[in-house]
Every structure is written in C-alpha cells, then in structure tokens.
Enzyme design. Structure first.
Site, PDB file in Angstrom:
ATOM      1  N   GLU A  18       0.731   4.484   9.582  1.00 17.50           N
ATOM      2  CA  GLU A  18       1.425   5.768   9.619  1.00 17.50           C
ATOM      3  C   GLU A  18       1.241   6.442  10.976  1.00 17.50           C
ATOM      4  O   GLU A  18       2.088   7.215  11.414  1.00 17.50           O
ATOM      5  CB  GLU A  18       0.918   6.684   8.496  1.00 17.50           C
ATOM      6  CG  GLU A  18       1.838   7.864   8.221  1.00 17.50           C
ATOM      7  CD  GLU A  18       1.478   8.606   6.947  1.00 17.50           C
ATOM      8  OE1 GLU A  18       2.211   8.452   5.946  1.00 17.50           O
ATOM      9  OE2 GLU A  18       0.475   9.348   6.944  1.00 17.50           O
ATOM     10  N   HIS A  65     -10.759 -17.045  -1.449  1.00 13.64           N
ATOM     11  CA  HIS A  65     -10.117 -17.856  -2.487  1.00 13.64           C
ATOM     12  C   HIS A  65      -8.673 -17.430  -2.705  1.00 13.64           C
ATOM     13  O   HIS A  65      -8.072 -17.762  -3.732  1.00 13.64           O
ATOM     14  CB  HIS A  65     -10.919 -17.748  -3.789  1.00 13.64           C
ATOM     15  CG  HIS A  65     -12.309 -18.278  -3.656  1.00 13.64           C
ATOM     16  ND1 HIS A  65     -12.643 -19.591  -3.922  1.00 13.64           N
ATOM     17  CD2 HIS A  65     -13.459 -17.678  -3.238  1.00 13.64           C
ATOM     18  CE1 HIS A  65     -13.934 -19.774  -3.696  1.00 13.64           C
ATOM     19  NE2 HIS A  65     -14.452 -18.625  -3.278  1.00 13.64           N
ATOM     20  N   LYS A  70      12.378  10.547   1.303  1.00 10.09           N
ATOM     21  CA  LYS A  70      12.193  11.724   0.449  1.00 10.09           C
ATOM     22  C   LYS A  70      13.492  12.519   0.324  1.00 10.09           C
ATOM     23  O   LYS A  70      13.853  12.982  -0.761  1.00 10.09           O
ATOM     24  CB  LYS A  70      11.084  12.622   1.007  1.00 10.09           C
ATOM     25  CG  LYS A  70       9.690  12.029   0.890  1.00 10.09           C
ATOM     26  CD  LYS A  70       8.594  13.061   1.081  1.00 10.09           C
ATOM     27  CE  LYS A  70       8.545  13.618   2.467  1.00 10.09           C
ATOM     28  NZ  LYS A  70       7.372  14.492   2.694  1.00 10.09           N
TER      29      LYS A  70
END
Length: 548
Positions: free
Chosen positions: A355, A386, A514
């Site tokens: 960000e 793993h 937004k």
C-alpha cells in the site's frame, strides 16, 4: 524532499554496469574468496537483533554503489524531513509522524509550529488509565460484571497491526480474550459474536472518520446484537469505545466521547498501531509492555536517524531490495518467520509495503519507467517448507527471502525449538549453496546405488543455489525487540519509496473500487436487470440477483 528520478542518476548507470558483472556471480565463490564474509555483511542492533545479509549476490562494491544511489536521491535529507514534521505526504498535505507516537525522549516534534508531544502523551495516559480499569475489573458492564472479551472492529491499518502484534506477543497476554473483526462479510462478525457474552464484551470501534463502510457496518451489527440483550441504549456507553477523531459521529453512535481515543491526520493507517489504534494491544498485554513496544521502535528510529549509511540496518535492507527489484528483475519478496506467534507478520507488511510503494506515478506526477514496490508474501516456517519452498529452491523465479527467528522460544517443549532452528539455518544454506550433480552422484554411490543407472533421477535432485536471503535472528521476541523489528521494516519501506521517487504515505489506489461499490450497492436491490456497466459486470450482477 528532493524529487530525483533514480534512473537518471550516475549511481544508477554505475549499478547497471556493475550488474552486468555481478549477474552470474555465485555466492559460493564470494564465500570462498572471503572467509570473514559474515563479519563484513552482518550487523547487530542493541544486542537484540542480528541481521545477516551475507547470503546475497552482493560485494562491498555493490553496497558502495547502492549507497551512492541513496546519496544522489538524498535519502538523508528525506529522513530529516520526515522526523522534523515536514509535510512529506504532499498529495494529502500531511506530515508523516508515526515516529512521534513512540518518541520516548519527549523532545518536541513540531507540526505547523505546534509541538505534538503533549497531545501524544495525553492520549497515551488516557489509554493507560482506561486499560488498567478494564484489566483490573474495575470497569463494569451493564450488569455489573467485569469485561472478559474485547472485540476490535476495524479494517486495514486499524486491524492488521493490532492483530499482528497481539498474536506475536501472546506470551505476554493477560486474561482478556481478544477478537478482531474486519471483513464486511457478515460471517466475520457473526462467528465472532457466537463466542461472546453481551454482559462482558467490550467493543473497540477503530475508524478515524467513523464513516468507514466495512467498520461501521460491523459496528452497527455489533450494537444491534448488544442491544438485543441489554435493551437500553444508554448501556452502549459501557460496552463501546471509539478510536476516532470524529466526535459528532461517535456521540451519534451512542459512545460517550469521554471514551473516544484520538489520533491525528499525520498518522497513516498502516503506521497507526503505535497510536490509539493500539488500544487492543494495551488491553491484551498491559500498558507497561506496550511502552516497551514503543521503546523498541524508538530505539530503531534513533538508529535509523543517526547511523551512517554503511551501518544503517533499514537502509542496507532497502538498498539490497532495490538491487534485486530493479536490476535482477525480481517481482516478489518473501517474509518467512520461524515463530508461530508471528504468523500475521508477513500479512502486516504485505499491506505496509504494497500500500505504501505500490505506485506508478512519481512525485512529479509522471508515470515511472522503472519498477517500484515488490509483491510481499509469506507464511511461518516450517509450514512453508511443505508448501511453496519447492518453487523458491527449484523454480524459475528468483525470490529474495527474509528468514526471521528467535534464539529463545517462549515454549521450550522438548527439542521443538532446536528442530525449528535447524530448519531455519538449513534453508538459507541450501538456498545459497545448493547441491551439485557431483554431490548427487556421490550420494547415490554412498547409498550403494550406481550413479549411471540412477542418472535419470539425478537432474531433479540438483539445486542451483544462489538464491538470496537475509537471516534476521532475534535474541527473543519481546515487546521491545518486536517494536524494533517493525520499525526496521517501516524504515526500509520509506527508504525505498524515497529512491523510487514516489509518495509512500498516501493510498489513492484504494479509492476507485470504493466509489464503484457505492454506485453498485443500490443496483443490487430489486429484481430489475442492470445494464449500466460493461457486459461482464452487468452479467455478473444480474446472475447474482437471479441466484440470491
């Protein structure tokens, strides 16, 4: 701050020439040429954190040229500008002073001619008094019972930082049970409230504006849940507090503004855990431990601000990152903590870095012609071994990795920690030095297998090595050392942003989605088909409406 296109500097050209020499250099050669390479390429901070950057594809000449780049880009001047309260967040006309929140020296920090430290200290004192009342049981819920559960409702910087720190410092936690709700998906708040009792739950609503959609949606659902039991709206004041600056909205919600903990516009969300946003941390580990967190960060701030470039740990890490990002063309960096308590650390700095430096417009308003912030990801070891280490070891992508581990475990069960640490040490050795075909054949021979007949398997067992890593070894993960570690990464991000010539402390990239969501939300009501967007978005919305 000076606006300098890094690719136009003499140092950048010198680094391009140097890269042509270094791109095929092998670490095993560098180590064989210099038996004291570790001493040359490692630094220790405050007898708490050892940073070993010797397993990188660098020489002293590389670092010298990178430091010349930092000098031409005036990183030193930018550091002074930030610490002195200049408004270096130019697109929002704001100072950048998360460092003031942990300024344990209390020396004045001026913004617009006013010392901010008295206000910082006043909020810290308020957090101390409030947290002590809750932890001691003096603060009662509406039926006279003490608080047992704390729910922090926030998103982004109002969630990731406090959640990461409370998890990392669980060995220091008290009897209060902490919960964190961020996602606007109703599942998050619903599943959390199943674990809580309205009589003994305290909600922290963390939103600077008190208008953040996700946070306020969850806050209203929490209040509805609470009032379904408590009935009286006057009781909200005993169970909800605000971490905000909008007193009018806080009061309208039903929270007593005496229980509003303030912070300032010079505190960016992803740098706000040191502020009132850290109240959940204080409630979890107590104010004294929170002070130690601040003290560790302040010590790293002083190191960063006063230490010359060649010994400045955040500066060194930032420059090495640029070496890979902008010359080797790596696109990602992995953060791999070998400590289960640190399981949210990579996610926290995924936001912190991406960000901050995920920008393609420079400080002059022009599109950049070079790479800026890397993709950050990671999981705790040994789980990652793993899962995705296969690609790091033998894939076609070069992925610089930070390995982080404590020498002392908070849970010294049997030989668990020794086994964990043996993997920590082994991975960076394997990534650096690999395994040759000759070594593979020798292993076959020693196992009584004929290398000639096993030859078809041999190529798959070869490890090229030459994969770069930093090893960050902490003495122990304490509030102090964690504070220093977080600040170290914060300053690394800042240095890279200065050199990239971008604005590190805004985040305009979150806005468009937004805005469009607010436009789409009313279109989701009713049954009529939507045709106001592109064909893909229209059909997705219409299928959603048909299926719901």
């Amino acid at each position: 701050m000076k606006n300098v296109n890094p690719t136009h500097t003499l140092a950048w050209k010198a680094l391009e020439d140097h890269f042509a020499v270094m791109k095929d250099t092998e670490m095993k050669t560098l180590f064989s040429q210099d038996p004291s390479r570790f001493n040359t390429f490692s630094r220790t901070f405050s007898d708490q954190i050892l940073v070993d950057f010797s397993k990188n594809r660098i020489t002293q000449e590389t670092l010298d040229k990178l430091q010349a780049l930092a000098k031409e880009c005036d990183v030193a001047g930018a550091i002074k500008s930030m610490f002195s309260g200049e408004k270096i967040n130019c697109t929002e006309d704001r100072a950048v002073l998360h460092t003031a929140l942990r300024n344990r020296s209390n020396t004045p920090v001026m913004v617009d001619g006013k010392d901010v430290m008295p206000e910082v200290n006043a909020v810290l004192h308020k957090m101390k008094v409030f947290s002590e009342r809750v932890i001691s049981g003096e603060w009662k819920g509406y039926t006279g019972k003490a608080i047992t559960d704390v729910v922090n409702i926030g998103i982004g910087g109002s969630d990731l930082g406090p959640y990461m720190v409370t998890e990392a410092l669980r060995p220091y936690k008290n009897h209060l049970t902490m919960h964190f709700v961020s996602n606007v998906d109703g599942t998050h708040i619903a599943e959390t409230l199943k674990k809580c009792d309205p009589e003994t739950t305290l909600f922290l609503i963390a939103s600077k504006t008190f208008t953040t959609q996700e946070t306020m949606t969850n806050a209203h659902s929490a209040r509805d849940w609470f009032l379904s039991a408590a009935k009286e709206s006057a009781f909200v004041a005993k169970h909800f507090v605000a971490l905000s600056t909008n007193s009018a909205e806080v009061e309208k919600f039903g929270i007593d503004t005496a229980n509003m903990f303030e912070f300032w516009d010079w505190v960016g969300g992803r740098y706000s855990l040191w502020s009132a946003i850290g109240l959940s941390i204080v409630l979890s580990i107590g104010y004294d431990n929170f002070e130690q967190l601040l003290s560790g960060a302040h010590a790293m701030d002083n190191h960063f601000r006063t230490t010359e470039a060649e010994n400045n740990i955040p500066m060194i890490l930032a420059l090495i990152g640029i070496w890979y990002n902008n010359f080797f063309g790596t696109e990602t960096e992995a953060i791999l903590p070998y400590d289960q308590y640190m399981h949210r650390f990579a996610a926290y700095f995924q936001q912190g870095n991406m960000e901050s430096n995920g920008k393609y417009i420079d400080r002059d308003g022009n599109k950049v012609s070079y790479q800026t912030g890397p993709i950050i990801w990671g999981e705790p070891g040994t789980n990652g071994q793993h899962a995705f280490y296969q690609l790091i070891h033998q894939g076609t992508k070069l992925i610089p990795c930070d390995f982080i581990a404590p020498a002392i475990s908070h849970n010294p069960l049997s030989d668990h920690h020794a086994k964990l640490m043996s993997n920590f040490f082994a991975q960076t050795e394997a990534l650096a030095f690999g395994k040759t075909r000759e070594q593979v054949d020798a292993e076959f021979a020693s196992a009584g297998k004929d290398p000639a007949t096993m030859g078809y398997v041999a190529p798959f067992k070869v490890f090229e090595g030459n994969r770069p890593t930093n090893s960050i070894l902490l003495k122990e993960i304490t509030p102090y050392s964690l504070g220093a570690l977080i600040a170290m990464y914060e300053h690394k991000i800042f240095v890279q942003g200065v050199i990239f010539n971008i604005f590190t402390f805004d985040q305009w990239g979150v806005e468009l989605g937004k805005q469009l969501a607010n436009r789409i939300l009313p279109e989701l009501k009713g049954k009529e088909s939507v045709n106001s967007h592109d064909s893909s978005t229209n059909n997705l919305i219409n299928r959603y409406k048909a299926w719901r």
